[in-house]
Motif scaffolding. Structure first.
Motif, PDB file in Angstrom:
ATOM      1  N   GLU A 101      29.447  -2.001  40.146  1.00 28.15           N
ATOM      2  CA  GLU A 101      29.638  -3.310  39.773  1.00 28.15           C
ATOM      3  C   GLU A 101      28.458  -4.313  39.729  1.00 28.15           C
ATOM      4  N   SER A 102      27.580  -4.118  40.611  1.00 32.63           N
ATOM      5  CA  SER A 102      26.595  -4.917  40.857  1.00 32.63           C
ATOM      6  C   SER A 102      25.003  -4.208  40.813  1.00 32.63           C
ATOM      7  N   ILE A 103      25.009  -3.197  40.263  1.00 33.25           N
ATOM      8  CA  ILE A 103      23.639  -2.580  40.157  1.00 33.25           C
ATOM      9  C   ILE A 103      22.638  -3.574  39.663  1.00 33.25           C
ATOM     10  N   HIS A 104      23.074  -4.173  38.508  1.00 32.01           N
ATOM     11  CA  HIS A 104      21.933  -4.694  37.688  1.00 32.01           C
ATOM     12  C   HIS A 104      21.438  -5.884  38.469  1.00 32.01           C
ATOM     13  N   LYS A 131      24.438   5.661  35.737  1.00 36.05           N
ATOM     14  CA  LYS A 131      24.321   3.995  35.665  1.00 36.05           C
ATOM     15  C   LYS A 131      22.770   3.735  36.268  1.00 36.05           C
ATOM     16  N   LEU A 132      22.403   4.155  37.283  1.00 36.60           N
ATOM     17  CA  LEU A 132      21.275   4.163  37.760  1.00 36.60           C
ATOM     18  C   LEU A 132      20.077   4.361  37.104  1.00 36.60           C
ATOM     19  N   VAL A 136      17.381   2.002  35.409  1.00 34.26           N
ATOM     20  CA  VAL A 136      15.880   2.267  35.549  1.00 34.26           C
ATOM     21  C   VAL A 136      15.143   1.969  33.986  1.00 34.26           C
ATOM     22  N   LYS A 137      15.557   2.767  33.188  1.00 38.10           N
ATOM     23  CA  LYS A 137      15.179   2.901  31.886  1.00 38.10           C
ATOM     24  C   LYS A 137      15.218   1.539  31.152  1.00 38.10           C
ATOM     25  N   TYR A 138      16.062   0.621  31.489  1.00 37.93           N
ATOM     26  CA  TYR A 138      16.340  -0.554  30.847  1.00 37.93           C
ATOM     27  C   TYR A 138      15.194  -1.343  31.420  1.00 37.93           C
ATOM     28  N   ARG A 139      14.795  -1.365  32.946  1.00 38.71           N
ATOM     29  CA  ARG A 139      14.220  -2.101  33.501  1.00 38.71           C
ATOM     30  C   ARG A 139      12.993  -1.662  33.967  1.00 38.71           C
ATOM     31  N   THR A 168      10.427   8.118  29.968  1.00 36.86           N
ATOM     32  CA  THR A 168      10.256   6.668  30.042  1.00 36.86           C
ATOM     33  C   THR A 168       9.315   6.412  31.326  1.00 36.86           C
ATOM     34  N   LEU A 169       9.681   7.289  32.486  1.00 35.00           N
ATOM     35  CA  LEU A 169       8.831   7.197  33.334  1.00 35.00           C
ATOM     36  C   LEU A 169       7.511   7.659  33.212  1.00 35.00           C
TER      37      LEU A 169
END
Length: 454
Positions: A101-104, A131-132, A136-139, A168-169
């Motif tokens: 719910e709050s990973i962002h 989701k994790l 990571v990819k998005y941020r 991405t990494l």
């Protein structure tokens, strides 16, 4: 009586204040705690959430017990224990739901810590792992070098097949390449070498950078890196790192002591590598009395094991055997076991060391005893079947007396090691039947496994 009314009034006011305080405390609690807070929480824990009311609540419970049973003056409040599956079926699913719910809202450093902790769980929710990875990819633009290093190993354990994540990494690593240290680059290479695609572009930039950084390290630090790598079961596959590190270790040979040089060749042999140049240089130093006179028995045994394993014993035997014979009274059980594996033909030397260690048999711990037994078996010092455990003066009898006296303290894996050791030494296979009856189940299970495997 006259004074009783005031006392009753004070007591009723106290109950009123306690009830209001409790209700206010419940109202102030967050919604998710209000919904789930009673799961697995004991009575004392619930009381502790309302400051200052512990004594009043205890008195309330006692009074309530009296109202239900007039004969009872004290009520015992039993706290509920947490169920055995509380973490698996209650706590972990709750934490997973909260993270989804709050990973962002978490920082890159916090995401790395979450990944490291979650990768250690035996059962993981794929939705949270995905989701994790997506977060990571998005941020990724917010991740610094230290965050990437903390994240790599955990993400490889959890989601090695997400090609987009690893690309991405990889891009972020090449962008931040100046911020990494030599050990960081080693970790990066080890992780990316596990992937199906070799990532030549990454290696073409990382390896030269690693080579440049290693030149700034001292010889002792390079030796410690090599020994540390040898402790990993997968180190033999890290040829890219070794081809960069080993030449630098060899170039700095004269900057370190003989002990560090011995550790270097020992580490290479553990990784199943034979470096004839380093072996020859160490052998030359061992022939120099000034450098070899202060060697400890532990390093003597290590040298014998390394050179016999590399089939180059003739390089050092002339210089080392006199040193080993002169220090035979100083060998401990671990060193004796290694010596017996490396030099089984030196029977007189091994018998002398075993005789000295036998005098301390009663005071040995189980680990030392197992090493002593390994040395006796590999050195073929135990008696033949005709002079076995029945002969009170034999070495076999001394070892089996120790086993019988301490049989209840041996762990399962220790019993298995003894069975393996005796079974694979055909000369002493008969001793398997002499093991204590209390070990029968473990012994039979181990023998069944050996037969099935063989």
């Amino acid at each position: 009586p006259k004074g009783t009314g005031g006392c009753i009034l004070e007591e009723s006011m106290a109950w009123s204040i306690a009830a209001k305080t409790a209700l206010q405390g419940l109202r102030r609690r967050p919604l998710y705690l209000y919904q789930h807070g009673t799961v697995g929480l004991s009575a004392p824990f619930r009381v502790a959430h309302v400051p200052g009311t512990s004594a009043v609540m205890a008195r309330w419970q006692s009074t309530d017990g009296e109202s239900q049973d007039g004969d009872s003056k004290k009520a015992v409040v039993l706290s509920k224990r947490l169920p055995e599956d509380f973490i698996e079926n209650t706590l972990l699913p709750h934490l997973e739901a909260q993270l989804l719910e709050s990973i962002h809202v978490y920082t890159p450093a916090e995401l790395a810590r979450i990944a490291r902790a979650y990768s250690k769980q035996a059962v993981r929710q794929y939705g949270l792992v995905k989701k994790l990875a997506d977060t990571v990819k998005y941020r990724i633009s917010a991740f610094e070098a230290v965050d990437i290093i903390d994240l790599l190993g955990s993400m490889w354990i959890m989601i090695p097949g997400d090609d987009e994540l690893w690309e991405t990494l990889e891009e972020r690593i090449m962008l931040k390449i100046d911020d990494f240290t030599a050990p960081n680059f080693m970790g990066i290479i080890r992780v990316f070498n596990k992937r199906a695609s070799k990532h030549h572009e990454l290696l073409s930039k990382v390896l030269p950078r690693l080579r440049d950084l290693l030149r700034s390290y001292e010889g002792i630090e390079l030796s410690e890196m090599l020994v540390s790598m040898a402790q990993s079961s997968q180190a033999a596959g890290d040829m890219d790192i070794l081809m960069t590190l080993v030449p630098e270790v060899e170039r700095r040979y004269n900057e370190v002591s003989l002990v560090h040089c011995i550790n270097n060749v020992w580490a290479l042999v553990q990784m199943k590598m034979v470096h004839h140049g380093l072996l020859q240089r160490v052998a030359d130093d061992l022939h120099n009395p000034k450098k070899s006179k202060d060697l400890t028995p532990g390093y003597m045994a290590r040298i014998a094991w390394v050179y016999r394993r590399c089939d180059t014993w003739s390089m050092v035997s002339e210089a080392l055997l006199p040193l080993i014979r002169s220090a035979s009274a100083e060998f401990r059980c671990g060193e004796f076991a290694r010596l017996a594996q490396a030099l089984p033909e030196e029977r007189q030397l091994l018998e002398r060391v075993a005789g000295l260690l036998r005098s301390t048999l009663e005071d040995m711990g189980r680990k030392d005893f197992l090493l002593f037994l390994v040395g006796c078996v590999h050195g073929q010092l135990l008696e033949e079947q005709n002079a076995g455990p029945s002969d009170e003066g034999s070495l076999v009898s001394a070892c089996f007396n120790y086993i019988r006296d301490d049989q209840d303290n041996f762990k399962r894996d220790e019993v298995q090691k003894i069975v393996y050791l005796l079974w694979y030494a055909e000369k002493y296979r008969y001793l398997v039947e002499e093991l204590p009856a209390s070990w029968k189940a473990t012994k039979e299970e181990t023998l069944d496994y050996i037969r099935a495997k063989g």
